[in-house]
Design an enzyme around this catalytic site. Sequence first.
Site, mmCIF file in Angstrom:
data_model
loop_
_atom_site.group_PDB
_atom_site.id
_atom_site.type_symbol
_atom_site.label_atom_id
_atom_site.label_comp_id
_atom_site.label_asym_id
_atom_site.label_seq_id
_atom_site.Cartn_x
_atom_site.Cartn_y
_atom_site.Cartn_z
ATOM 1 N N HIS A 58 20.232 44.387 24.448
ATOM 2 C CA HIS A 58 19.084 44.704 25.311
ATOM 3 C C HIS A 58 19.166 46.154 25.761
ATOM 4 O O HIS A 58 20.129 46.549 26.405
ATOM 5 C CB HIS A 58 19.060 43.787 26.538
ATOM 6 C CG HIS A 58 18.547 42.413 26.230
ATOM 7 N ND1 HIS A 58 18.046 41.570 27.180
ATOM 8 C CD2 HIS A 58 18.444 41.750 25.048
ATOM 9 C CE1 HIS A 58 17.657 40.448 26.603
ATOM 10 N NE2 HIS A 58 17.896 40.528 25.315
ATOM 11 N N LYS A 66 27.873 41.344 37.180
ATOM 12 C CA LYS A 66 29.103 42.131 37.085
ATOM 13 C C LYS A 66 30.420 41.351 37.072
ATOM 14 O O LYS A 66 31.462 41.919 36.752
ATOM 15 C CB LYS A 66 29.161 43.118 38.265
ATOM 16 C CG LYS A 66 28.123 44.217 38.184
ATOM 17 C CD LYS A 66 28.367 45.073 36.975
ATOM 18 C CE LYS A 66 27.262 46.056 36.704
ATOM 19 N NZ LYS A 66 27.199 46.460 35.313
HETATM 20 P P1 FAD Z 1 37.287 32.305 35.859
HETATM 21 O O1 FAD Z 1 36.254 32.423 34.807
HETATM 22 O O2 FAD Z 1 36.955 31.544 37.090
HETATM 23 O O3 FAD Z 1 38.568 31.665 35.162
HETATM 24 C C1 FAD Z 1 39.660 31.190 35.891
HETATM 25 C C2 FAD Z 1 40.291 30.048 35.135
HETATM 26 O O4 FAD Z 1 41.470 29.627 35.829
HETATM 27 C C3 FAD Z 1 39.394 28.827 35.057
HETATM 28 O O5 FAD Z 1 39.275 28.395 33.719
HETATM 29 C C4 FAD Z 1 40.089 27.805 35.928
HETATM 30 O O6 FAD Z 1 39.912 26.462 35.465
HETATM 31 C C5 FAD Z 1 41.534 28.222 35.834
HETATM 32 N N1 FAD Z 1 42.392 27.824 36.946
HETATM 33 C C6 FAD Z 1 42.063 27.661 38.263
HETATM 34 N N2 FAD Z 1 43.133 27.291 38.969
HETATM 35 C C7 FAD Z 1 44.168 27.210 38.092
HETATM 36 C C8 FAD Z 1 45.525 26.869 38.226
HETATM 37 N N3 FAD Z 1 46.048 26.516 39.409
HETATM 38 N N4 FAD Z 1 46.299 26.889 37.133
HETATM 39 C C9 FAD Z 1 45.785 27.230 35.920
HETATM 40 N N5 FAD Z 1 44.493 27.545 35.733
HETATM 41 C C10 FAD Z 1 43.702 27.546 36.808
HETATM 42 N N6 FAD Z 1 29.407 37.766 35.503
HETATM 43 C C11 FAD Z 1 28.947 38.728 34.668
HETATM 44 O O7 FAD Z 1 29.695 39.663 34.356
HETATM 45 N N7 FAD Z 1 27.677 38.709 34.147
HETATM 46 C C12 FAD Z 1 26.817 37.708 34.457
HETATM 47 O O8 FAD Z 1 25.691 37.676 33.920
HETATM 48 C C13 FAD Z 1 27.264 36.675 35.379
HETATM 49 N N8 FAD Z 1 26.469 35.642 35.712
HETATM 50 C C14 FAD Z 1 26.978 34.617 36.473
HETATM 51 C C15 FAD Z 1 26.156 33.545 36.751
HETATM 52 C C16 FAD Z 1 26.660 32.477 37.491
HETATM 53 C C17 FAD Z 1 25.743 31.322 37.789
HETATM 54 C C18 FAD Z 1 28.020 32.483 37.939
HETATM 55 C C19 FAD Z 1 28.575 31.308 38.707
HETATM 56 C C20 FAD Z 1 28.826 33.552 37.665
HETATM 57 C C21 FAD Z 1 28.326 34.623 36.939
HETATM 58 N N9 FAD Z 1 29.132 35.708 36.635
HETATM 59 C C22 FAD Z 1 28.622 36.731 35.863
HETATM 60 C C23 FAD Z 1 30.498 35.775 37.122
HETATM 61 C C24 FAD Z 1 31.545 35.388 36.075
HETATM 62 O O9 FAD Z 1 31.240 34.136 35.513
HETATM 63 C C25 FAD Z 1 32.950 35.390 36.699
HETATM 64 O O10 FAD Z 1 33.128 36.574 37.432
HETATM 65 C C26 FAD Z 1 34.043 35.276 35.621
HETATM 66 O O11 FAD Z 1 34.105 33.950 35.140
HETATM 67 C C27 FAD Z 1 35.425 35.681 36.154
HETATM 68 O O12 FAD Z 1 36.396 35.474 35.172
HETATM 69 P P2 FAD Z 1 37.884 35.115 35.560
HETATM 70 O O13 FAD Z 1 38.604 34.948 34.284
HETATM 71 O O14 FAD Z 1 38.383 36.066 36.556
HETATM 72 O O15 FAD Z 1 37.785 33.721 36.341
#
Ligand code: FAD
Length: 410
Positions: A90, A315
């Site tokens: 996009h 983000k």
């Molecule tokens: P997470 O994706 O939360 O991954 C953490 C993982 O750790 C999970 O799989 C969880 O099950 C696991 N976990 C938890 N506790 C434990 C434990 N004790 N032991 C082992 N594993 C564990 N971001 C964007 O950049 N662009 C977008 O368009 C966007 N849209 C969004 C729309 C929605 C509706 C939502 C809810 C979020 C959106 N986000 C977006 C945000 C994005 O999804 C998150 O910021 C992203 O998933 C963060 O990644 P992460 O790996 O830090 O955490």
Amino acid sequence: MLFRGQDTSESLFPEDSSMRTQVAILGAGPAGLLLSQLLSLHRIESIVLEKKSRSYVESRIRAGVLEHGTAQLLCDAGVGERMKKEGLRHEGINLGFSGQLHRVNLSELTQGKAVTVYGQHEVLKDLIAARLRDGGQILFEVDAVSVDALLTKEPCVRFRYQGENLELRSDWLAGCDGFHGVCRPSIPPEALKVFEKTYPFGWLGILAEAAPSWDELIYAYHQDGFALFSMRSPTVTRLYLQCDPDEDLSKWPDERIWENLERRLSFVGPKKVRRGKVLQKGVTSMRSFVVEPMRHGRLFLAGDAAHIVPPTGAKGMNLAVGDVWFLARALDFFYSQGRTDLLESYSENCLRRVWKTQRFSWWMTTMMHRFERHDEFEHRRQLAELDYVTGSVAASTALAENYVGLPWAG
Ligand code: FAD
Ligand code: PHB
């Protein structure tokens, strides 16, 4: 003891139920899996522990917009093939208000950069497939996870896996376990400073089996509240409505959702929202959250474990990717050159970018949402801001360069 390249058909665990790796990673979200992939490219061994099942992780609908640098890094990390084929490039987004659409030409304003629309769960599928293909270790459905010895040279993770109590020792621990994980709460509260802001609204999101009516995203400001038109593919639309933070989904039958979407996404011209079968519905609360520092001893926090942004700027996932880019580089410098300077500056480097992105997400959120329904001054101020942002090259350039993603370093 486990070794990289070990035949995974053998039992993963030695008799004494304790394992060792260079970097133990908690969480198989974008942060944890991409970190593991980047480390493997630097020949650094890691084990990923994930609380949920593989199928849950691969089907949870979350983010959809990849910054320019995120898409580039996925390609550089060898996991960009499907994204390049199926992702939608996009080059612009639209701001809708007062019944008009205003296009912000991202590419023209950022020397050719763009965003890629490709679901977070698709990124995760690609990363999981690549890690497992290359003999990487991801243990799904681990339980009772705790972390210990963070201030020693050998931090430790204890957990249950397939009915056994196990221990994983490592040189470094990466807390990529999201906002509700165990890593951040394991740091003594006096060692962390928390910055937090909650918003008086949430997003009701649906995924619908309908071809997108418009080619690009629309962020719409409306008297009744914000609406977002987005997509996942040429046949699937993703839509959001501003709602109460604790909205009761049972009060939102499909008909009410579509009526609200049609009203808030109604602009001059023949196009209107195309309806379709609702595949998924959910409510997301909105908050801005940061902890400082993003490190405690040998534990590094990355992604949602350290910071949350309201989703208006798209983000969250991109910030998680930026953090692990810094962390992978710092660990590579440590193992290949014995340098600790990038590990020492990890938190500071990440936080500089995190705070700028927090600012942008807060700004987009406050510009696009209705705060007080009857505050007419605020309503006029927001319309003036939207008029300025879409009418001034300087202001739309600022939006565009943030939207496609600020550089990771500098
Ligand atoms: P997470 O994706 O939360 O991954 C953490 C993982 O750790 C999970 O799989 C969880 O099950 C696991 N976990 C938890 N506790 C434990 C434990 N004790 N032991 C082992 N594993 C564990 N971001 C964007 O950049 N662009 C977008 O368009 C966007 N849209 C969004 C729309 C929605 C509706 C939502 C809810 C979020 C959106 N986000 C977006 C945000 C994005 O999804 C998150 O910021 C992203 O998933 C963060 O990644 P992460 O790996 O830090 O955490
Ligand atoms: C999405 O498609 O899920 C999406 C797009 C843009 C946002 C947030 C979410 O700002």
